[in-house]
Design a protein around this motif. Sequence first.
Motif, PDB file in Angstrom:
ATOM      1  N   PHE A  58       0.816  -1.212   0.000  1.00  0.00           N
ATOM      2  CA  PHE A  58       0.000   0.000   0.000  1.00  0.00           C
ATOM      3  C   PHE A  58       0.845   1.255   0.000  1.00  0.00           C
ATOM      4  N   LEU A  59       1.936   1.222   0.793  1.00  0.00           N
ATOM      5  CA  LEU A  59       2.760   2.423   0.939  1.00  0.00           C
ATOM      6  C   LEU A  59       3.410   2.837  -0.373  1.00  0.00           C
ATOM      7  N   GLY A  60       3.606   1.881  -1.266  1.00  0.00           N
ATOM      8  CA  GLY A  60       4.173   2.237  -2.550  1.00  0.00           C
ATOM      9  C   GLY A  60       3.089   2.540  -3.560  1.00  0.00           C
ATOM     10  N   GLY A  61       2.008   1.732  -3.525  1.00  0.00           N
ATOM     11  CA  GLY A  61       0.977   1.844  -4.547  1.00  0.00           C
ATOM     12  C   GLY A  61       0.166   3.126  -4.459  1.00  0.00           C
ATOM     13  N   VAL A  62      -0.245   3.489  -3.240  1.00  0.00           N
ATOM     14  CA  VAL A  62      -1.174   4.608  -3.106  1.00  0.00           C
ATOM     15  C   VAL A  62      -0.552   5.953  -3.506  1.00  0.00           C
ATOM     16  N   PRO A  63       0.680   6.288  -3.000  1.00  0.00           N
ATOM     17  CA  PRO A  63       1.273   7.552  -3.459  1.00  0.00           C
ATOM     18  C   PRO A  63       1.485   7.561  -4.963  1.00  0.00           C
ATOM     19  N   MET A  64       1.773   6.359  -5.514  1.00  0.00           N
ATOM     20  CA  MET A  64       2.019   6.291  -6.942  1.00  0.00           C
ATOM     21  C   MET A  64       0.750   6.607  -7.724  1.00  0.00           C
ATOM     22  N   ILE A  65      -0.448   6.275  -7.168  1.00  0.00           N
ATOM     23  CA  ILE A  65      -1.691   6.640  -7.854  1.00  0.00           C
ATOM     24  C   ILE A  65      -1.720   8.132  -8.097  1.00  0.00           C
ATOM     25  N   VAL A  66      -1.410   8.900  -7.025  1.00  0.00           N
ATOM     26  CA  VAL A  66      -1.478  10.352  -7.131  1.00  0.00           C
ATOM     27  C   VAL A  66      -0.513  10.852  -8.204  1.00  0.00           C
ATOM     28  N   LEU A  67       0.731  10.358  -8.129  1.00  0.00           N
ATOM     29  CA  LEU A  67       1.742  10.844  -9.075  1.00  0.00           C
ATOM     30  C   LEU A  67       1.385  10.502 -10.512  1.00  0.00           C
ATOM     31  N   THR A  68       1.026   9.226 -10.748  1.00  0.00           N
ATOM     32  CA  THR A  68       0.760   8.834 -12.132  1.00  0.00           C
ATOM     33  C   THR A  68      -0.495   9.513 -12.655  1.00  0.00           C
ATOM     34  N   THR A  69      -1.535   9.623 -11.803  1.00  0.00           N
ATOM     35  CA  THR A  69      -2.752  10.305 -12.239  1.00  0.00           C
ATOM     36  C   THR A  69      -2.424  11.741 -12.625  1.00  0.00           C
ATOM     37  N   ALA A  70      -1.571  12.382 -11.797  1.00  0.00           N
ATOM     38  CA  ALA A  70      -1.207  13.765 -12.080  1.00  0.00           C
ATOM     39  C   ALA A  70      -0.505  13.868 -13.431  1.00  0.00           C
ATOM     40  N   VAL A  71       0.381  12.912 -13.703  1.00  0.00           N
ATOM     41  CA  VAL A  71       1.090  12.949 -14.982  1.00  0.00           C
ATOM     42  C   VAL A  71       0.104  12.768 -16.132  1.00  0.00           C
ATOM     43  N   VAL A  72      -0.824  11.788 -15.993  1.00  0.00           N
ATOM     44  CA  VAL A  72      -1.820  11.553 -17.036  1.00  0.00           C
ATOM     45  C   VAL A  72      -2.619  12.819 -17.285  1.00  0.00           C
ATOM     46  N   ILE A  73      -3.060  13.449 -16.203  1.00  0.00           N
ATOM     47  CA  ILE A  73      -3.883  14.651 -16.363  1.00  0.00           C
ATOM     48  C   ILE A  73      -3.082  15.775 -17.007  1.00  0.00           C
ATOM     49  N   SER A  74      -1.767  15.853 -16.651  1.00  0.00           N
ATOM     50  CA  SER A  74      -0.962  16.939 -17.199  1.00  0.00           C
ATOM     51  C   SER A  74      -0.861  16.838 -18.720  1.00  0.00           C
TER      52      SER A  74
END
Lengths: 395, 319
Positions: free
Chosen positions: A52-68
Amino acid sequence: MIGFATIATVPGLLIGMVCGLIPLGIALYYRQLRPGLLGWLACAFSGFACGFLGGVPMIVLTTAVVISYAYVNKQDPFTSRAALAEVNFEETRLELLLRLLAGLGNSVRAGLVALLRNKAGFIGFLGVLFFFLMSVFGPLLIPYDGRPHPDRRLPESRTLFQAPSAQFPLGLDWQGRDILSHVVHGGQGLILTAGLAGVLTTIIAVVLGALAALLGGVVDQVFSAFSNFILTIPQFPLLLVLASVLTFESNVALALLFALLSWPTLMRAVRAQVLSLRERDYVEAAIALDLGLWHITLREVLPNMISYIVVNMIFSIRVAMYSIVGLVFLGMVPLREPDWGVMIFVGRQQGALSNSISVWMVLAPVLAIALFQLSLVMFTRSLEEVFNPRLRSGL
Amino acid sequence: MTTFTFILIRQMPGNPFSIKVEQLMREQNLTVEEATNRAGALFDFDPNRPLLEQYTEYMGKLLRGDLGKSIISSEPVMNMLLRFLPWTLFSVGLGLLISFGLGILIGMLMAYWRGSLFDNVMTAFASVMYGIPDYVIALLLIIVAGVQLRILPFAQMLGGSTPGIEPGFRLDYILDLLFHAFLPVFTYVITSLGGWMLTMKSSTMSTLGEDYITVARARGLSQRRLLTAYIGRNAMLPLVTRLAISVGFIVGGAVIIETLYQYPGLGRNLATAILVRDYTVMQGIFLVIAISVVFSNILADLLFGLLDPRVRLGKEDAS
């Protein structure tokens, strides 16, 4: 499960794959397939490594990149791709969130590019990544060999030490155990403790330094006097004495002790920087505009210091690793296997140094420590560019 | 500082007295009281006295230059310190001077020929050396040069001097000292050289931009004079202060290296004293460390004023 020092697990992989569905779904919605797939892979990978500690922060980062990739700023018809008809200065909550995420995504992308640009830094990054992969994924391939193996003694040999062979690439240690497995398993605890110590040092230093600079007066004087007092005592001997006074239940206590002894240098630097930044025109402008303490700290002051702070954090991690291995080396802390420092300590005691057959027991962890520290030093070059955009423009 | 170390060290669990008492009880089947008396006579130290009393006595003796006796060997601590200190001062001091000298020379040339092959190679070398801990270098030195390649007669090089050799101001004794100091000194030089080189380089770079260098160049001064009298002297200033400060950390920094090379200096003896819980020796060594740090800081300030006329003039103007 503590962050990075976990061993990769199958449930972690599943968690990561599920987490990755979020950026993938959003990417499909925006029809940005490539960033979406990369995001899914990144989530699956970090979930595999840390759950969880790796997966959840990565959601935020990757989603942000996709949106950018997909975001169109409707407030800004000049630089963004918004058609004139779409321009709208009213912003809903959702649009605000999207704008912030796109901003984050853009900085992540720019940071990644900066990471790749500096050659020395990139090599350092690869080195750090290698040790990360070895500690997290290595245990999946190489099981820990913890018990003595008297049966592995070679007929003509008096000790259980063995030179590297095809079966045991780094040879056997004084109890006939596989050295490679100790190298693979022995880094986690050390790196995690050193990392924690570095982070704690940085937190204490930044908080106290900023407080001293912002509050001034008595607080400033007390903190500065205290840091001067600690600076007079050479750290390592004091750490030696303290480490033998206190008995450590956990590595966290050791990390905390290190942090309590080593914050003053960085604290003084942070204090000086905050004092000088406070006088800059743009900060005074922000104060005059009454943008609020949070805005001024987070958007005006912090970005100008973050590169310096991160580089110093890496530096503290290095020193912490040096000190912790030094303590183990002198036998001042309880020995816990598997650990690179313990390998050096026991190897030296068992006379592994004097013989070319047994030397790998000490040489392997020594090389691992040297390479890891070297990678960290080189990695800071890239980190400077990642966190300080002004350095990038020159290239 | 003294108070702090006193309190700290007395709070350590497992004092030598109780270890000895337990040992006597186990080995000679004595009762607790007998063992306590015996150990008390052995150690010349009474752990049951109130801490405050021990403290006032310690401070009183300290002012008279008496650091007490070692709890283990009952040798006066002052004698022990005087015996250990020269070794550390000699080896670390020599290492520091060599690395400082080499560092400013190479650093200056790096800045002078910046962008050249020499600069690039040296920068890479400096960052690599700067990144590797000293004991790693020491271990690699032992393993690679001493054991694998057998370049160095490693086993004979351990310790401070060859046992049996008579101390004195003679050539063979001095050579013997240098022979034994080679490993630690070489390690100190290798590990600190990189830092000096890089600092000197950046310091020289900023000096090169100064107007007086341009003027000196315009006057047609020779390269050598430019490098030594104009660039070198000015660029060295900030480093001299750092040299003085690092003198203070000489004593503290050598614990691991001295242990590894079995060099009989303060650092190794601090490590042994901690392991056997020899309070008085630990206090003595810590006192030496603290004094050297404070004094070298004062020295740094004085030196800076001496070397840089601008600071001196500034002060006179102000007064």
